[in-house]
Design an enzyme around this catalytic site. Structure first.
Site, short mmCIF file in Angstrom:
data_model
loop_
_atom_site.label_atom_id
_atom_site.label_comp_id
_atom_site.label_asym_id
_atom_site.label_seq_id
_atom_site.Cartn_x
_atom_site.Cartn_y
_atom_site.Cartn_z
N VAL A 120 4.90 -0.74 -9.67
CA VAL A 120 6.21 -0.29 -9.22
C VAL A 120 5.90 0.52 -7.96
O VAL A 120 5.42 1.64 -8.03
CB VAL A 120 6.94 0.54 -10.29
CG1 VAL A 120 8.26 1.05 -9.76
CG2 VAL A 120 7.14 -0.29 -11.56
N PRO A 121 6.13 -0.07 -6.78
CA PRO A 121 5.51 0.39 -5.53
C PRO A 121 6.13 1.62 -4.86
O PRO A 121 6.72 1.54 -3.78
CB PRO A 121 5.62 -0.84 -4.63
CG PRO A 121 6.89 -1.51 -5.09
CD PRO A 121 6.92 -1.29 -6.58
N CYS A 122 5.93 2.78 -5.47
CA CYS A 122 6.43 4.02 -4.86
C CYS A 122 5.74 4.31 -3.53
O CYS A 122 6.29 5.04 -2.70
CB CYS A 122 6.28 5.19 -5.82
SG CYS A 122 4.64 5.37 -6.54
N HIS A 123 4.57 3.70 -3.30
CA HIS A 123 3.87 3.93 -2.03
C HIS A 123 4.63 3.34 -0.85
O HIS A 123 4.37 3.71 0.29
CB HIS A 123 2.45 3.33 -2.10
CG HIS A 123 2.41 1.87 -2.37
ND1 HIS A 123 2.47 1.36 -3.66
CD2 HIS A 123 2.32 0.80 -1.54
CE1 HIS A 123 2.41 0.04 -3.59
NE2 HIS A 123 2.32 -0.32 -2.32
N ARG A 124 5.60 2.48 -1.08
CA ARG A 124 6.38 1.86 0.00
C ARG A 124 7.52 2.75 0.47
O ARG A 124 8.26 2.39 1.39
CB ARG A 124 6.92 0.51 -0.45
CG ARG A 124 5.83 -0.51 -0.71
CD ARG A 124 6.39 -1.84 -1.15
NE ARG A 124 5.30 -2.71 -1.60
CZ ARG A 124 5.44 -3.72 -2.43
NH1 ARG A 124 6.64 -4.02 -2.91
NH2 ARG A 124 4.40 -4.44 -2.79
#
Length: 159
Positions: A120-124
């Site tokens: 779940v790409p919170c880094h984006r």
């Protein structure tokens, strides 16, 4: 939950599964983690993470289950999954997409509480003006993930 640890470009990364889905991920080794997955969901998660880190996977298919979090946090996590691979958006843009234009800081809190980072790409999600701020795994890991995705996206666009 059963944990498996794998080596990655961002260091050891642990992924937690139950019989049906990925329920957690953690930067570093979880004490109870094994080096090999013990169930089918764990095998799929580890295979997909290895392919992602190798630049061969741009979309995870492994099932994910978030058992905790407020309704707002779960809405933020669902919105994260919609951010295309190799792209970023801001905390404010996520807040506006959720109909809460003044909730950029709450989006940041939800990102910090994301139980399944990377998948779940919170880094984006970045700050206003594309400023690199906040990441539970530390900014160097965030930069590594964003650089990985940008280089793969460029390579695919140009081939």
């Amino acid at each position: 939950m059963r944990w498996t640890v794998l080596d990655s470009p961002i260091g050891e990364f642990s992924v937690g599964t139950d019989a049906d889905a990925v329920c957690g991920a953690h930067f570093g080794r979880v004490a109870s983690a094994t080096d090999e997955p013990v169930d089918e969901v764990g095998r799929l998660a580890v295979a997909e993470l290895r392919a992602y880190f190798a630049g061969d996977l741009t979309e995870f298919t492994v099932p994910v289950s978030a058992q905790r979090g407020s309704e707002f946090e779960r809405a933020v996590w669902r919105e994260m999954i919609r951010i295309p691979y190799g792209e970023t958006t801001t905390y404010g843009e996520v807040a506006r997409a959720l109909g809460e234009p003044g909730a950029a800081r709450a989006v940041g809190v939800a990102c910090n509480r994301n139980p399944v980072p990377v998948i779940v790409p919170c880094h984006r999600i970045v700050g206003a003006g594309a400023k690199l701020v906040g990441f539970g795994g530390g900014l160097p890991r965030k930069v590594t993930l964003l650089e990985l995705e940008a280089s793969v996206a460029l390579r695919r666009a140009w081939s």
